[in-house]
Design an enzyme around this catalytic site. Structure first.
Site, mmCIF file in Angstrom:
data_model
loop_
_atom_site.group_PDB
_atom_site.id
_atom_site.type_symbol
_atom_site.label_atom_id
_atom_site.label_comp_id
_atom_site.label_asym_id
_atom_site.label_seq_id
_atom_site.Cartn_x
_atom_site.Cartn_y
_atom_site.Cartn_z
ATOM 1 N N GLY A 121 0.846 -1.201 0.000
ATOM 2 C CA GLY A 121 0.000 0.000 0.000
ATOM 3 C C GLY A 121 0.875 1.242 0.000
ATOM 4 O O GLY A 121 1.956 1.240 0.589
ATOM 5 N N ILE A 158 2.102 3.396 6.966
ATOM 6 C CA ILE A 158 1.429 4.360 7.844
ATOM 7 C C ILE A 158 1.126 3.719 9.199
ATOM 8 O O ILE A 158 0.913 4.414 10.186
ATOM 9 C CB ILE A 158 0.122 4.914 7.239
ATOM 10 C CG1 ILE A 158 -0.932 3.810 7.058
ATOM 11 C CG2 ILE A 158 0.379 5.635 5.942
ATOM 12 C CD1 ILE A 158 -2.336 4.351 6.822
ATOM 13 N N ASP A 159 1.124 2.364 9.243
ATOM 14 C CA ASP A 159 0.727 1.666 10.476
ATOM 15 C C ASP A 159 1.782 1.753 11.583
ATOM 16 O O ASP A 159 1.477 1.507 12.744
ATOM 17 C CB ASP A 159 0.462 0.182 10.187
ATOM 18 C CG ASP A 159 -0.580 -0.042 9.113
ATOM 19 O OD1 ASP A 159 -1.387 0.873 8.885
ATOM 20 O OD2 ASP A 159 -0.579 -1.118 8.494
ATOM 21 N N GLY A 215 -4.458 0.663 10.427
ATOM 22 C CA GLY A 215 -3.437 0.219 11.374
ATOM 23 C C GLY A 215 -3.293 -1.292 11.459
ATOM 24 O O GLY A 215 -2.422 -1.790 12.149
ATOM 25 N N ILE A 273 -8.256 7.954 2.877
ATOM 26 C CA ILE A 273 -7.967 9.389 3.084
ATOM 27 C C ILE A 273 -6.699 9.523 3.921
ATOM 28 O O ILE A 273 -5.915 10.452 3.743
ATOM 29 C CB ILE A 273 -9.170 10.060 3.795
ATOM 30 C CG1 ILE A 273 -10.322 10.207 2.804
ATOM 31 C CG2 ILE A 273 -8.796 11.407 4.411
ATOM 32 C CD1 ILE A 273 -11.625 10.660 3.429
HETATM 33 O O1 F6P Z 1 -0.646 -1.347 5.819
HETATM 34 C C1 F6P Z 1 -1.163 -0.121 5.442
HETATM 35 C C2 F6P Z 1 -2.633 -0.176 5.287
HETATM 36 O O2 F6P Z 1 -3.065 1.111 4.932
HETATM 37 C C3 F6P Z 1 -3.407 -0.737 6.485
HETATM 38 O O3 F6P Z 1 -3.549 0.191 7.524
HETATM 39 C C4 F6P Z 1 -4.692 -1.151 5.832
HETATM 40 O O4 F6P Z 1 -5.301 -2.181 6.530
HETATM 41 C C5 F6P Z 1 -4.244 -1.653 4.509
HETATM 42 O O5 F6P Z 1 -3.015 -1.043 4.222
HETATM 43 C C6 F6P Z 1 -5.226 -1.339 3.411
HETATM 44 O O6 F6P Z 1 -4.754 -1.871 2.233
HETATM 45 P P1 F6P Z 1 -5.451 -1.636 0.825
HETATM 46 O O7 F6P Z 1 -4.829 -0.426 0.222
HETATM 47 O O8 F6P Z 1 -5.174 -2.872 0.079
HETATM 48 O O9 F6P Z 1 -6.915 -1.409 1.082
#
Ligand code: F6P
Length: 368
Positions: free
Chosen positions: A18, A146-147, A190, A293
């Protein structure tokens, strides 16, 4: 300390998983340092490992990276699906199969005469980075998410921006919650780590913070809402991490992305909580999921500076030939650690640690 080796090198960069604010700032700093200080040549593979498999790349130069420092996203694009060690393919019978196509990537690296592959990513992307190291490729990892849940390194870039975005939105939701005497449940990202909820909850003065590390009960959440009612504060803002779960229960899965290294995407706990709380309190309960967002828009100043430091350190590691390692921050300093050691090491909120105690001191409830 290892001495700088003076050989002229060709570097390939990719961004996987991501996206996170700060990816472009790392690319910017890495490219500038590699070119201006060391005289290296760089290319960037598009869409993470998929670009490496397809040999689809663009030049990274002072011109192509100009003006990207502040921008969120990644100019190299990203994918959280393409694990080249278990790549989704269709066999001759039309059946979906997973194939190890890492040798195709290695052939492409050799064809382009790449000396070093720099990989910007989270745990899935860095696991592949480790696996390419095991196959003899010179790899350097840069921790992104970001987590903020990657072990070894103190802070990952993207986290500060996400916290700022959530904090700003908590402020907005406070005023409307107060106007309507509502309970507002705000779901944040997260995965299994509550860092975003905890930091933004503190900065944005949430009344309840629910994180995966501390399973909650509805009773305790209701207790806090009632306490606020009695104290003349008939509205409550609750921030909940997407991976939070009730005591003895499970996290809410939003979707399953089959061909992703980590297929589970959490989502829905905010709406479920609002639904479950409403019959138990004298308020209308609403939920908002901030979703992507949190990863979009401009990168915060703190993340820009952090990303620049990560990018410059990665360039110096290339010069010093510190391969098979990830840049990390320890004691506020830029250091590095072996990719073999960092994989699988998560950093979670300590339920009994300082940050949780700080929040509890302010009267914030963790629903437990
Ligand atoms: O690991 C970063 C993150 O933004 C998580 O917080 C979230 O669960 C996941 O990626 C969402 O991933 P995607 O972009 O596949 O929806």
């Amino acid at each position: 300390m290892t001495k700088t080796k003076s050989k002229r090198k060709k570097i390939a960069v990719l961004t996987g998983g991501g996206d996170a604010p700060g990816l472009n700032a790392v690319i910017y700093a890495l490219t500038r340092t590699c070119i201006m200080k060391f005289g290296y040549e760089l290319i960037g593979y598009k869409f993470g490992y998929r670009g490496l498999y397809n040999n689809d790349f663009m030049p990274l130069t002072l011109e192509t990276t100009s003006g990207i420092l502040h921008r969120g996203g990644t100019i190299l694009y990203s994918s959280n699906k393409d694990n080249l060690f278990a790549y989704d393919m269709v066999d001759e019978n039309g059946v979906k199969v997973k194939k190890d196509v890492s040798d195709v990537a290695i052939t492409n690296l050799k064809k382009e005469k790449i000396d070093v592959l720099v990989v910007l990513g989270g745990d899935g992307t860095l696991t592949s980075a480790r696996d390419f190291t095991r196959k003899g490729i010179n790899v350097i990892g840069v921790p992104k998410t970001i987590d903020n849940d990657l072990g070894i390194t103190e802070t990952t870039f993207g986290f500060d921006t996400a916290v700022n975005i959530v904090t700003e939105n908590l402020g907005r939701l406070h005023t409307t919650a107060e106007s309507h005497h509502r309970i507002m449940v705000v779901e944040v990202m997260g995965r299994n780590a509550g860092w975003i909820a905890l930091y933004a909850g503190l900065a944005g003065s949430a009344d309840v913070i629910l994180i995966p590390e501390i399973p909650f009960t509805l009773e305790k959440v209701v207790e806090k809402i009632n306490e606020r009612d009695e104290n003349g504060r008939p509205f409550t803002v609750i921030v909940v991490t997407e991976g939070a779960k009730p005591k003895g229960g499970d996290a809410v899965v939003g979707r399953v992305v089959d061909d992703s290294p980590d297929p589970i995407r959490y989502g829905g706990i905010g709406a479920k909580l609002a639904h479950d709380l409403e019959p138990l309190v004298n308020h209308e309960c609403r939920s908002v999921s901030l979703g992507h967002i949190q990863r979009g828009g401009e990168t915060s100043a703190a993340d820009r500076v952090l990303s620049i430091r990560y990018g410059v350190k990665a360039a110096h590691m290339i010069a010093e030939e510190q391969y098979g390692c990830m840049v990390c921050m320890r004691g506020g300093k830029m250091e590095f650690e072996s990719l073999e050691k960092i994989i699988g090491v998560n950093k979670l909120v300590d339920p009994y640690g300082e940050m949780v105690n700080v929040a509890r001191s302010l009267g914030i409830s963790f629903g437990a």
